[in-house]
Design a protein around this motif. Structure first.
Motif, mmCIF file in Angstrom:
data_model
loop_
_atom_site.group_PDB
_atom_site.id
_atom_site.type_symbol
_atom_site.label_atom_id
_atom_site.label_comp_id
_atom_site.label_asym_id
_atom_site.label_seq_id
_atom_site.Cartn_x
_atom_site.Cartn_y
_atom_site.Cartn_z
ATOM 1 N N ARG A 100 0.840 -1.186 0.000
ATOM 2 C CA ARG A 100 0.000 0.000 0.000
ATOM 3 C C ARG A 100 0.883 1.246 0.000
ATOM 4 N NH1 ARG A 100 -4.044 0.788 4.951
ATOM 5 N NH2 ARG A 100 -2.074 1.070 6.000
ATOM 6 N N PHE B 149 0.268 -4.257 -13.777
ATOM 7 C CA PHE B 149 -0.024 -4.643 -12.393
ATOM 8 C C PHE B 149 -1.449 -4.240 -12.034
ATOM 9 C CE2 PHE B 149 4.565 -3.819 -12.507
ATOM 10 C CZ PHE B 149 5.024 -5.066 -12.111
ATOM 11 N N GLU B 150 -1.994 -4.926 -11.059
ATOM 12 C CA GLU B 150 -3.299 -4.536 -10.532
ATOM 13 C C GLU B 150 -3.080 -3.403 -9.541
ATOM 14 O OE1 GLU B 150 -5.638 -7.685 -8.923
ATOM 15 O OE2 GLU B 150 -5.162 -9.027 -10.575
ATOM 16 N N SER C 161 -1.700 -2.308 -4.475
ATOM 17 C CA SER C 161 -1.172 -2.908 -5.694
ATOM 18 C C SER C 161 -0.415 -4.189 -5.397
ATOM 19 C CB SER C 161 -0.244 -1.920 -6.399
ATOM 20 O OG SER C 161 0.289 -2.487 -7.561
ATOM 21 N N ASP C 162 -0.283 -5.001 -6.449
ATOM 22 C CA ASP C 162 0.524 -6.216 -6.341
ATOM 23 C C ASP C 162 1.899 -6.016 -6.980
ATOM 24 O OD1 ASP C 162 -0.290 -6.052 -8.969
ATOM 25 O OD2 ASP C 162 -0.798 -8.171 -9.163
#
Length: 103
Positions: free
Chosen positions: A2, A23-24, A47-48
């Motif tokens: 985060r 990326f997500e 995010s990942d």
């Protein structure tokens, strides 16, 4: 992971960059303790993406990185609880130990 930003435009720019890189990512308001005004809440980007990539984006857009280590997590693994303490069942007499036992 985060990333936290105070400006909505910075948060949206980071989300757009992360999504463009595959990326997500999603931005949402982050409520912090003690913040009363809804306009003062910072923006959180979840995010990942790898930590080093988020770290560069956070430095570029004046935010900070929250790695999500809560009180029960250390380095991504759950921390084992310590064994229970051995507590006495009665108060300990220090001054007159002979008064503690009734005949």
């Amino acid at each position: 992971m985060r990333a936290i930003f105070f400006d909505e435009d910075d948060a949206r720019a980071v989300v757009a960059r992360l999504r463009a890189d595959g990326f997500e990512a999603d931005a949402a308001r982050e409520r912090l303790a003690g913040e009363d005004d809804d306009e003062d809440h910072p923006w959180a980007v979840l995010s990942d993406a790898p930590a080093f990539m988020l770290e560069v984006l956070v430095d570029t857009h004046d935010g900070w990185l929250d790695e999500g280590e809560g009180p029960d997590e250390v380095g991504g693994t759950a921390r084992a609880l310590p064994p229970p303490l051995h507590l006495p069942t009665a108060p300990r007499r220090i001054k007159r130990p002979d008064l503690g036992s009734d005949p």
